[in-house]
Structures are given as C-alpha cells and as structure tokens.
Design a protein around this motif. Structure first.
Motif, mmCIF file in Angstrom:
data_model
loop_
_atom_site.group_PDB
_atom_site.id
_atom_site.type_symbol
_atom_site.label_atom_id
_atom_site.label_comp_id
_atom_site.label_asym_id
_atom_site.label_seq_id
_atom_site.Cartn_x
_atom_site.Cartn_y
_atom_site.Cartn_z
ATOM 1 N N GLU A 322 0.846 -1.192 0.000
ATOM 2 C CA GLU A 322 0.000 0.000 0.000
ATOM 3 C C GLU A 322 0.883 1.245 0.000
ATOM 4 N N ARG A 323 0.524 2.205 -0.846
ATOM 5 C CA ARG A 323 1.309 3.435 -0.950
ATOM 6 C C ARG A 323 0.465 4.644 -0.557
ATOM 7 N N THR A 324 1.113 5.624 0.034
ATOM 8 C CA THR A 324 0.421 6.860 0.384
ATOM 9 C C THR A 324 0.003 7.579 -0.890
ATOM 10 N N ALA A 325 -1.250 7.998 -0.955
ATOM 11 C CA ALA A 325 -1.754 8.683 -2.145
ATOM 12 C C ALA A 325 -1.052 10.026 -2.308
ATOM 13 N N LEU A 326 -0.513 10.270 -3.504
ATOM 14 C CA LEU A 326 0.168 11.520 -3.821
ATOM 15 C C LEU A 326 -0.730 12.401 -4.678
ATOM 16 N N GLN A 400 6.868 5.039 -5.984
ATOM 17 C CA GLN A 400 5.992 5.599 -4.961
ATOM 18 C C GLN A 400 4.537 5.659 -5.417
ATOM 19 N N TYR A 401 4.316 5.374 -6.702
ATOM 20 C CA TYR A 401 2.963 5.316 -7.238
ATOM 21 C C TYR A 401 2.556 3.858 -7.416
#
Length: 577
Positions: A322-326, A400-401
C-alpha cells in the motif's frame, strides 16, 4: 531466494485453505456417519444369513429391509451433502485467490513471461478441481480403512490378516504408482502446454500464415509439438491405466479370496455364512478409497504440481504494498543515472542514462535498433524496474505510485498495439465495464481519431477482436494513442507511434502531440522516422544502451550530421563505406 521468501506464497495458499476450516470439520463429521452407515450392508447380510434364513421369519426380513432402506437413504443424503459442501469449499478457495493469482500472472508476464506466468491460472483451477473431486472425499474415508479391517478381524483373525495383507499390497502399489507416474505426468503436461502455445501463436498470426503460404510448415511445426504431447499423454495414461487395472483386479481377487477363506472357516465351523459374506463386503469397502485414489492419481499429481507452482509464483511476485496517495503530479520528468537490466538477463540494456523533461516539452529518443529505446519506454512506464538510478515524476520516484495510479498519470503507446475483444469505446476506456462516454470521446479527439472512429459502421460501438478485425494497423495505432490519452495523463510515452501510419495519420499524431504540449504536459517519442520527431523540442540519442547526445533538436541533429561527415572524410576515397 531465502527460505522466508519461499514460504510467503505457501502461507498465502494455506491461509486461503484455512478460510474453510469449519467446513472441513463439517465434512469430516458427515464422513464419520457416512462410513458408519457403510456397515449397514454387511450387518444386513449377517442378519439375513444367520437369523432370517435360520428362523424363516418374514416379519424380521421386512423389518430389517425397511431399516436398511432408511439407513441407505440417510447415507445417500449425507454423502450428497458433503459433496456439495466440498464443491463450495473448492469454489471459495479459488475465489479467494483469483484476484491475487491473476495479478501475479499479469505482473510476471509483463517482465518475464515464463511457465509460471503461463500456467498460473490453470494451476489454481487444478487445485480447485481436486478439492471438489471424489478423490479428496476418499481422503476423508481412508482413515476408516483400519476400522473396517478391525471389524473383519472380529469375525475371524485369519480374515483380518488376509484383509490387512491385501491393504498393505494396495498401499505399496499406490506408492509405486506415485513414484513411477510423476515424471511422465510432468513431461506430458509440459508437452501439452507447448502444443497449446504453438497452436495459439499460429492462430494469432493466421493472416500472415495464410498470406505467406506457411500453412503446411506451420502444421508440421504444430504436429511436432502435438506428437510429443500425444506420446506423453499415452505413456502417462498407460502407466496410470496399468496401476488402476492392477488395483482393481487385485481387489476383486482379494474379495474372492476372502470368500474362499470364509467358506473354509465355515466348513470348519469357525465362522457363520453371514460373517463370510459380510467380511467380503467389508473388505471391498475398506479398500475402495485406496483404489479410487490410484485411479484418480493424475488429478492428484496435477494439483500437487499446481500447488508447488503457485507457491513459487506468489512468493516471487509478492502483493503490491500500500502506498500513500500523492497529489496529481506535474509533467516534470527527471531520469538520473538510469540503469536497466531486462528480466532474466545479466547484461544491462541501458547504462547510466540521465536527462530531464519540463512541462510542455517533447523529447525524441533516437538510435539504431536494439540500442535500448523500448527498454527506456518500459522503464518510464514502470513495467521494468531500474537496476540502478532513479526515475522521478514531479520529484517522486515511480515506485511511490501504485501501478494503477501510475497508469493514470503516464499514458503508454507500445510499439505493437493490441486491442481486446470488445467495443472501441471499451478499448479506449482501458476495458472499463462502463466507459465514461465523455472521457472516451475526449481522448479520441485529443488523439485526432474521433472522425476516423465515426466513419466505422457502429462508430465507438464497433466491436473489435484481439487481432483488430476489420481495422488496419494504422487505425489500431490511432485507437491505441487514444487509449494512452484516456484519463488525462500528464506524460505520454510513445514507442514508434507512426510506424503503421500514412501521411494523414502521421499528421494526426503530430497534431495530438502539439495539443498535448500546449496543455503543459510532456511527451517522449521513441522514433526511427523523421516525421515522428517533428514536434520534439529535445532529442536524446542512445547508442549501445548509453546516452550519446542530448539537447535541443536542431543542435543534436547538426552534431549528427557533422559526425557523419567527419566519418566519411576519415574513410577517404578508398576507405570502408
């Protein structure tokens, strides 16, 4: 690969199986009563021979028969219910892993389309078939074999010893069957997959095969794979059939031997006729699960191989983190010392390539075939991960996406455009089941393909196939460009965007690139033809996987011309040309 990583996929499979643990207990309880009710036949036989015939009581016979009908009915219902439960357990197992396996297959196929990627979904299906098959139910029945053998021994120790010896022989046959048939079964499955793969390749390129008169040679190539497949299947079937026949014949012989021994014991007044018949029936019931397992061993082997393959696939392709939404990025691309090693290879296809692209700019990537242009395209779209260096979009590295999020920001037109079975609107909308009509039309207009699509028989609702159907290569390429522009990406990566286009199509692509730049977005174009780089502000020249030149288009082209003239002058009149 570490042991921990190897166990990751296995843990996922076990976790999916554990979801149905209560149902396994449910089936085990039902199996208890089913096998208990299996004693109905022998006990009925025992009572008929030893009591009914001796007393000549019709009332007793009727009462026993009614009871037997009821007990067999209950056994049938319980057996039917446990079969339905296992069918749903198998479906639940597959449903729990469908998305995970599909995702792993797609991700691995994108970088390393090997056997694990090709068979992943079939491996999952093979496990599901085993879980819903009678052979797995036999696994719940086999623990009852000792119980039946003990029951036979109660009638007479000699009968128990004979049944135990026969069961031991069948177990040995089962072990030998597993040992002998494993390698041929694996080889047969590989040959079958190779034949299917060859046939699919020929089918996909049927137009070329027909046009070039390749049908006879294509048939011969397919027949070679088919012959190996059939040979493997026949050998595997022969071995399995041999053990199945051997098991069946031995079990029938054992039942007859039980009757013969029982008859001898009856003559010696050590056994009743009813016990003789009941012992024979119990022997057949005790050994039936083993016989079933041997007969269905090919299914067991395929599922075992599928389990091992899936464990390896899921271990080597772990779930996406899971990645932090940018926030939506700007079209600022920075490539820093990029090195890319293609999956499965040892040598880098790109080495220490660096360049930057500002919003509103287009860069043309040029160089000879095999220089690394398509490798760069795959790296910029996140398909291949860098072995070194970084690719940053608006300051954030591509990893990161999430893949789906990155696909919304970076549009990609591959060198070979493939459409999926469905409508043109669905293809432009990237297979969305409910395409957004406004966005579909907007993407087609940006790609300057709107008018072309309207001229088709059903317009955007025209159905196409994976081969394109009635569409030409140029039309497919323009639809592929619209697909790349769908969703308003900030960066376009176009790999040979005009390779199949005529002059009108090339002008349409250049118009689309010009419009894209005017919106403050960026474009990378991998090109061979000069028409493809007309709208480019910068040129990146790659030779042998390294950056040979980078800068304004006119400056790089001028240097190329000067270098070419210098080479000709150095060669001289008699030099190598």
């Amino acid at each position: 690969m570490s042991t921990t990583r190897k166990n990751t996929g296995l843990d996922e499979l076990k976790a999916a199986r554990r979801q149905s643990r209560p149902y396994y207990w449910f089936v085990a309880i039902f199996s208890f009563f089913v096998n208990l009710l299996m004693l109905t036949g022998p006990l009925y036989m025992l009572q008929v021979y030893d009591r009914v015939l001796g007393s000549r009581s019709e009332a007793t016979l009727i009462a026993l028969s009614v009871l037997v009908v009821f007990l067999y009915s209950m056994m049938g219902i319980l057996d039917y219910v446990r079969g339905r439960v296992m069918g749903r357990v198998a479906a639940r197992f597959q449903n729990a892993l469908d998305l995970r396996v599909f995702d792993a297959v797609v991700r691995r196929s994108a970088v390393q389309p090997d056997e694990l990627a090709q068979t992943g979904l079939r491996d999952l299906e093979s496990i599901q078939r085993l879980m819903s098959s009678p052979v797995l139910m036999a696994g719940f029945d086999i623990p009852w074999t000792p119980v039946f053998l003990i029951a036979i021994s109660i009638f007479h120790p000699w009968l128990g010893l004979l049944a135990l010896t026969g069961g031991a022989v069948l177990v040995v046959i089962t072990v030998v069957n597993q040992w002998v048939t494993r390698a041929p079964a694996v080889k047969s499955n590989m040959a079958v997959m190779q034949a299917e793969k060859t046939a699919e390749q020929i089918r996909q390129e049927a137009e070329m095969v027909q046009a070039l008169g390749m049908r006879r040679f294509a048939f011969l190539r397919w027949m070679q794979a088919r012959a190996a497949s059939l040979e493997g299947q026949i050998k595997s079937a022969d071995l399995t059939g041999t053990f199945t026949t051997m098991t069946k014949s031995f079990r029938l012989l054992l039942q007859s031997a039980m009757l013969g021994l029982g008859a001898y014991l009856v003559l010696q007044n050590e056994l009743t006729p009813g016990a003789m018949i009941a012992g024979s029936i119990l022997t057949g019931r005790a050994l039936a699960p083993i016989e079933l397992a041997i007969g269905q061993w090919a299914l067991v082997e395929r599922a075992r191989k599928g389990w091992a393959n899936l464990a390896q696939l899921l271990s080597e392709v772990p779930p996406e983190a899971e990645r932090t939404a940018l926030p939506r990025p700007k079209a600022q691309l920075d490539v820093q010392q990029l090195t890319v090693v293609p999956p499965g290879e040892q040598q880098a296809a790109l080495r220490l390539v660096s360049f930057s692209l500002a919003p509103g700019q287009a860069v043309g990537v040029i160089g000879p075939s095999g220089s690394g242009k398509s490798t760069l395209a795959r790296a910029l779209t996140g398909i291949w991960r860098p072995a070194g260096g970084k690719i940053r979009l608006d300051g954030a590295s591509l990893d990161q996406y999430g893949p789906d999020v990155l696909g919304q920001h970076v549009g990609y037109l591959p060198q070979r455009v493939t459409l999926f079975d469905g409508t043109i609107a669905e293809n432009i909308a990237r297979l969305s089941p409910q395409p957004d009509a406004e966005q579909v039309v907007a993407a087609a207009q940006k790609a300057d393909a709107h008018e072309m699509i309207l001229k088709l028989p059903q317009g955007y609702d025209t159905r196409v196939t994976a081969a394109g159907g009635r569409l030409s290569g140029g039309q497919m390429q323009r639809i592929g460009l619209a697909r790349a522009m769908y969703g308003d990406p900030v960066l376009l990566v176009l790999d040979e965007p005009n390779s199949n286009l005529d002059n009108e199509g090339s002008e349409a692509v250049n118009k689309a690139i010009r419009s894209f730049k005017e919106q403050g977005k960026s474009v990378l174009i991998m090109a061979h033809r000069p028409a493809a780089i007309r709208e480019c502000d910068l040129l990146l020249m790659i030779e042998g996987g390294s950056r040979a030149a980078f800068g304004p288009k006119d400056e790089v082209l001028r240097k190329m011309v000067q270098n070419h003239q210098q080479i000709q002058q150095n060669a001289g009149p008699g030099g190598v040309r």
